[in-house]
Design a protein around this motif. Sequence first.
Motif, PDB file in Angstrom:
ATOM      1  N   GLU A  35      -7.127 -24.076   9.012  1.00  0.00           N
ATOM      2  CA  GLU A  35      -5.976 -24.205   9.972  1.00  0.00           C
ATOM      3  C   GLU A  35      -5.614 -25.753  10.021  1.00  0.00           C
ATOM      4  O   GLU A  35      -6.365 -26.640  10.303  1.00  0.00           O
ATOM      5  CB  GLU A  35      -6.449 -23.977  11.370  1.00  0.00           C
ATOM      6  CG  GLU A  35      -6.650 -22.540  11.584  1.00  0.00           C
ATOM      7  CD  GLU A  35      -6.794 -21.941  13.080  1.00  0.00           C
ATOM      8  OE1 GLU A  35      -6.611 -22.699  13.773  1.00  0.00           O
ATOM      9  OE2 GLU A  35      -7.243 -20.832  13.108  1.00  0.00           O
ATOM     10  N   ALA A  36      -4.614 -26.112   9.462  1.00  0.00           N
ATOM     11  CA  ALA A  36      -4.029 -27.553   9.154  1.00  0.00           C
ATOM     12  C   ALA A  36      -2.490 -27.730   9.640  1.00  0.00           C
ATOM     13  O   ALA A  36      -1.640 -26.827   9.325  1.00  0.00           O
ATOM     14  CB  ALA A  36      -4.351 -27.828   7.611  1.00  0.00           C
ATOM     15  N   GLN A  37      -2.253 -28.993   9.651  1.00  0.00           N
ATOM     16  CA  GLN A  37      -0.775 -29.247  10.151  1.00  0.00           C
ATOM     17  C   GLN A  37      -0.596 -30.633   8.799  1.00  0.00           C
ATOM     18  O   GLN A  37      -1.163 -31.268   8.934  1.00  0.00           O
ATOM     19  CB  GLN A  37      -0.778 -29.935  11.366  1.00  0.00           C
ATOM     20  CG  GLN A  37       0.652 -30.035  11.595  1.00  0.00           C
ATOM     21  CD  GLN A  37       0.825 -30.372  13.314  1.00  0.00           C
ATOM     22  OE1 GLN A  37      -0.118 -30.473  14.044  1.00  0.00           O
ATOM     23  NE2 GLN A  37       2.235 -30.647  13.778  1.00  0.00           N
ATOM     24  N   PHE A  38       0.683 -30.246   8.583  1.00  0.00           N
ATOM     25  CA  PHE A  38       1.283 -31.474   7.686  1.00  0.00           C
ATOM     26  C   PHE A  38       2.474 -31.867   8.398  1.00  0.00           C
ATOM     27  O   PHE A  38       3.456 -31.134   8.748  1.00  0.00           O
ATOM     28  CB  PHE A  38       1.818 -30.583   6.276  1.00  0.00           C
ATOM     29  CG  PHE A  38       0.591 -30.273   5.387  1.00  0.00           C
ATOM     30  CD1 PHE A  38       0.331 -31.125   4.343  1.00  0.00           C
ATOM     31  CD2 PHE A  38      -0.222 -29.350   5.676  1.00  0.00           C
ATOM     32  CE1 PHE A  38      -0.779 -30.619   3.350  1.00  0.00           C
ATOM     33  CE2 PHE A  38      -1.225 -28.749   4.867  1.00  0.00           C
ATOM     34  CZ  PHE A  38      -1.450 -29.949   3.687  1.00  0.00           C
ATOM     35  N   GLN A  39       2.574 -33.146   8.594  1.00  0.00           N
ATOM     36  CA  GLN A  39       3.815 -33.906   9.334  1.00  0.00           C
ATOM     37  C   GLN A  39       4.858 -34.232   8.243  1.00  0.00           C
ATOM     38  O   GLN A  39       4.497 -34.802   7.208  1.00  0.00           O
ATOM     39  CB  GLN A  39       2.827 -35.042  10.093  1.00  0.00           C
ATOM     40  CG  GLN A  39       2.105 -34.527  11.192  1.00  0.00           C
ATOM     41  CD  GLN A  39       1.920 -35.770  11.840  1.00  0.00           C
ATOM     42  OE1 GLN A  39       1.929 -37.258  11.551  1.00  0.00           O
ATOM     43  NE2 GLN A  39       1.267 -35.690  13.231  1.00  0.00           N
ATOM     44  N   VAL A  40       5.943 -34.003   8.722  1.00  0.00           N
ATOM     45  CA  VAL A  40       7.296 -34.447   8.050  1.00  0.00           C
ATOM     46  C   VAL A  40       7.998 -35.734   8.768  1.00  0.00           C
ATOM     47  O   VAL A  40       8.357 -35.475   9.769  1.00  0.00           O
ATOM     48  CB  VAL A  40       8.368 -33.243   7.955  1.00  0.00           C
ATOM     49  CG1 VAL A  40       9.434 -33.660   6.927  1.00  0.00           C
ATOM     50  CG2 VAL A  40       7.623 -32.062   7.124  1.00  0.00           C
ATOM     51  N   ILE A  41       7.725 -36.820   7.984  1.00  0.00           N
ATOM     52  CA  ILE A  41       8.195 -38.141   8.525  1.00  0.00           C
ATOM     53  C   ILE A  41       9.548 -38.554   7.741  1.00  0.00           C
ATOM     54  O   ILE A  41       9.737 -38.383   6.756  1.00  0.00           O
ATOM     55  CB  ILE A  41       7.181 -38.981   8.363  1.00  0.00           C
ATOM     56  CG1 ILE A  41       5.772 -38.673   8.948  1.00  0.00           C
ATOM     57  CG2 ILE A  41       7.513 -40.331   9.099  1.00  0.00           C
ATOM     58  CD1 ILE A  41       5.536 -38.349  10.311  1.00  0.00           C
TER      59      ILE A  41
END
Length: 292
Positions: free
Chosen positions: A225-231
């Motif tokens: 379970e992982a989150q990728f941030q879009v900056i």
Amino acid sequence: MQGEVESSVRDFDAFEATIASTQMLEMQQGAVFNSPPVLSGPNVITAQPQGEVLQPRRPIPVNTMGWLSTSRSQLSALSGCHFLGNVEQLELQKIVDLSTLLARSRRGFQYRVKVPKAETLFLAIEVNPENRTEGFSCSKFIHGDFTLNILDQCGEQAFVMKINSKWTYGLNILRKITVTTTNTIGTVEENFSLLGPSFTVYDATRKVLCNIFGPNVCSCCMYKEAQFQVISADGTHQIASLMHQWDNTLHDYSLLITFPADTNIKLKSLLLAAAFLVEHMYFEQIGRTLRT
């Protein structure tokens, strides 16, 4: 006697006159109703312009097995990418059948792209699975290029997404995914980084649209379970996110894409491609392990 005859003649003449006047009135009314309307004022637009459509599109099916139809169906979409308009979240769900589980079929993987708890927008199909290998091997990374055919609700091609791998001078393997329709929309390319996954999103002119950063872990140790941030391109704020999470309804993992509803459609399609790239690089093996 003669007076009665004359009276009857007068009554008959009056009756014929009444019929004639009634027929004349009906003819006049018919002419009024059948004639086209006359507009005395300025021209009135009765239909909105629909833009240029390269080819006729089949109508959206009312009821098709495997698709969920809701009141949110975007019936006015001109092309596949327009199905992304006014959408705030997308969910990637892998489609697994018995033949795939038993390794009796060489068909590539398939994904359903849908609005969470609502309608299915796209179906993603791998079109050349013969070049791929199972398990962990160098050939998987070198020759693991493949193409995804994205079909919309009409069963027509919305996007084509091609994943490519390449060696760098430092003997590192970097991947990128290219999104095209009739023209190239852009690419999502992996960056070399020692601090965790990093990607850059480019448009067709190689302009940087945004950057994607994952957890600060090695790719081989990626969390389930992982989150990728879009900056944003200037690095000032977060504009979207990609989250791999457990779905209690499906009893399986899914990848959730979240962005503002007014995000540019082309950027939404590129973030969808980024989700497929992330799924392929980090989570596809996890799903296969869970099902076996």
